[in-house]
Design an enzyme around this catalytic site. Structure first.
Site, short mmCIF file in Angstrom:
data_model
loop_
_atom_site.label_atom_id
_atom_site.label_comp_id
_atom_site.label_asym_id
_atom_site.label_seq_id
_atom_site.Cartn_x
_atom_site.Cartn_y
_atom_site.Cartn_z
N CYS A 114 0.81 -1.23 0.00
CA CYS A 114 0.00 0.00 0.00
C CYS A 114 0.85 1.27 0.00
O CYS A 114 0.35 2.34 -0.35
CB CYS A 114 -0.95 0.01 1.19
N HIS A 251 -3.20 7.53 1.87
CA HIS A 251 -3.58 6.18 1.45
C HIS A 251 -4.99 5.92 1.98
O HIS A 251 -5.30 6.19 3.14
CB HIS A 251 -2.60 5.17 2.01
N ASN A 281 -9.99 0.17 -0.48
CA ASN A 281 -8.52 0.23 -0.43
C ASN A 281 -7.97 -0.37 -1.72
O ASN A 281 -8.09 -1.57 -1.95
CB ASN A 281 -8.04 -0.55 0.79
#
Ligand code: ACO
Length: 324
Positions: A114, A251, A281
Site C-alpha cells: 500500500c 492512502h 482500499n
C-alpha cells in the site's frame, strides 16, 4: 547542476464494474451498515475477467500522459508500484512500456504494497534529481480482487481494484518549498511485522498466488502511529507547519484511519482527501487515484501544498511533501 522534479500531470482508471456492500452481504456474513460504520467504504470497482493490472496501469498512464501533454516517446522512465503484477516476471512496467510504444529508457516495478506509490515516487524523483531521466511515468496499479479470500469477511470487504499515475518532469535547480515540485520524500520499513499483513503464497514459498491475510486491529494501531510520525517528519524536515498544508492526500485504507491520523496531527479533516467510500482500499493505486480525483474535481489547485502519505504490508510507510 542541481535538479528537482515537478508533477506536470496525473490520471487514473477504474474498472467498469462497481460492487456495492449489499452485493458482498449476499455471499459473506456481513452488512452494508457494518462495513460503512467500521470502514467508511460503500462500494469498490472490481476488474473484469481477463482485465489485468497491466490494463489498468496502461489506461491510467495514458490519462496522465494526455493530462501532462507529454508523448510516450518522450518518456525515459516508468516506475510501476504493484503487489499484484500480471506475472512473476517480466515486470508489469515493461509491458506497460511496450503498450505505450516507449522504446527507450527503463521500466521496472517497485513492491511496497500500500506504500508502493510513495516508494515509486521517491525512486523516480531521485532518478530525476540525479539527472538520470527527464520524463518519468509513476504508476500505482492493483487488482487486489485476485488475492482476496472471498470467504473471509474480515478482509474481502476492504479492497478494490484501480490505477492512478503521475507524470514527473525534471527541471533545473534544487527543490524549494515555495515552488512547484516534489519537495521531499521520506520512506520507512520494518520487516518484523510481516505476520500482521501478508499473502500466504508466492512463487518461492508455495508455488501459488495465495490470499491476503491480516490482523486488522494490529494494522490499524501501527497505521495511525506510523502515518502521523512520517507526516511530522516531512513537516519538520522542511520547516513547514501543519496549518500550511492545503491538502492531505492519504492512502485510502479506512475512513477511521484517516480520521484518527488527522486528529493526531491536529489537521482539519476538511483538508483530508477521502475517496475510500467509492474506491475502498486499492493499495498502491489509492494515493494517485485520490490525487487525480481531487485534481479533477478542482479541489487541488496549482500552487497548493500537499502531503502524500501511505502505510502498508512489510510494514512499509512513507510521505512526500509536494507543491502542486
Ligand atoms: N462484517 C461483519 N462483521 C465482521 C466483518 C464484516 N465484514 N469483519 C469482521 N467482523 C467481525 C469480527 O469477526 C469480530 O467479531 P467477534 O467480535 O464476534 O469476534 C467483530 O466484527 C470485530 O472485529 P474487529 O476485527 O475487532 O473489528 P475492527 O473494529 O477492528 O474493524 C477492520 C476491523 C475494519 C479490519 C479494522 O481493524 C481495520 O480497518 N484495520 C485496518 C486494516 C486495513 O485497513 N488494512 C489494509 C491494509 S494496510 C493499510 O492499508 C494501512
Amino acid at each position: 547542476m542541481a535538479y528537482h522534479s515537478v508533477i506536470i500531470g496525473c490520471g487514473s482508471y477504474l474498472p467498469e464494474r462497481v460492487v456495492e456492500n449489499k452485493e458482498l452481504a449476499a455471499t459473506v456474513d456481513t452488512s452494508d451498515e457494518w462495513i460503512i460504520e467500521r470502514t467508511g467504504i460503500h462500494r469498490r470497482h472490481i476488474a473484469a475477467d481477463g482485465e489485468t493490472t497491466c490494463d489498468l496501469a496502461h489506461a491510467a498512464g495514458l490519462a496522465a500522459l494526455q493530462n501532462a501533454g507529454v508523448r510516450a516517446e518522450d518518456l525515459d522512465l516508468i516506475v510501476l508500484a504493484t503487489a499484484t503484477p500480471d506475472h512473476t516476471f517480466p515486470a508489469t512496467a515493461t509491458q506497460v512500456q511496450a503498450r505505450l510504444g516507449m522504446m527507450k529508457g527503463a521500466a521496472f516495478d517497485v513492491h511496497a504494497v500500500c506504500s508502493g506509490f510513495i516508494y515509486a515516487l521517491a525512486v523516480a524523483d531521485n532518478f530525476l534529481k540525479a539527472g538520470q531521466a527527464k520524463n518519468a511515468l509513476v504508476i500505482g496499479a492493483e487488482t487486489f480482487s485476485r488475492i482476496l479470500d472471498w470467504k473471509d469477511r474480515s478482509t474481502c470487504v476492504l479492497f478494490g481494484d484501480g490505477a492512478g499515475a503521475v507524470l514527473l518532469q525534471r527541471q533545473d535547480g534544487a527543490a524549494d518549498v515555495g515552488s512547484p515540485g516534489v519537495i521531499s520524500t521520506h520512506l520507512h520499513s520494518d520487516g518484523r511485522y510481516k505476520d500482521h499483513l501478508y499473502v500466504d503464497g508466492g512463487p518461492s514459498s508455495t508455488q501459488s498466488t495465495g490470499y491476503l491475510r491480516m490482523a486488522g486491529r494490529e494494522v490499524f494501531k501501527h497505521a495511525v502511529t506510523n502515518l502521523a510520525s512520517v507526516v511530522n517528519e516531512a513537516l519538520e524536515s522542511n520547516n513547514v507547519s501543519a496549518d500550511q498544508i492545503d491538502w492531505v492526500v492519504p492512502h485510502q485504507a479506512n475512513q477511521r484511519i484517516l480520521d484518527a491520523t488527522a486528529r493526531k496531527l491536529k489537521l482539519d479533516p476538511a483538508r483530508v482527501i477521502s475517496t475510500v467510500a467509492n474506491h475502498a482500499n486499492t493499495s498502491a493505486a489509492s494515493v494517485p487515484l485520490a490525487l487525480s480525483t481531487a485534481v479533477g474535481d478542482g479541489r487541488i489547485k496549482r500552487g497548493q501544498l500537499l502531503i502524500l502519505e501511505a502505510m502498508g504490508g512489510g510494514f512499509t510507510w512513507g510521505s512526500s511533501l509536494v507543491r502542486w
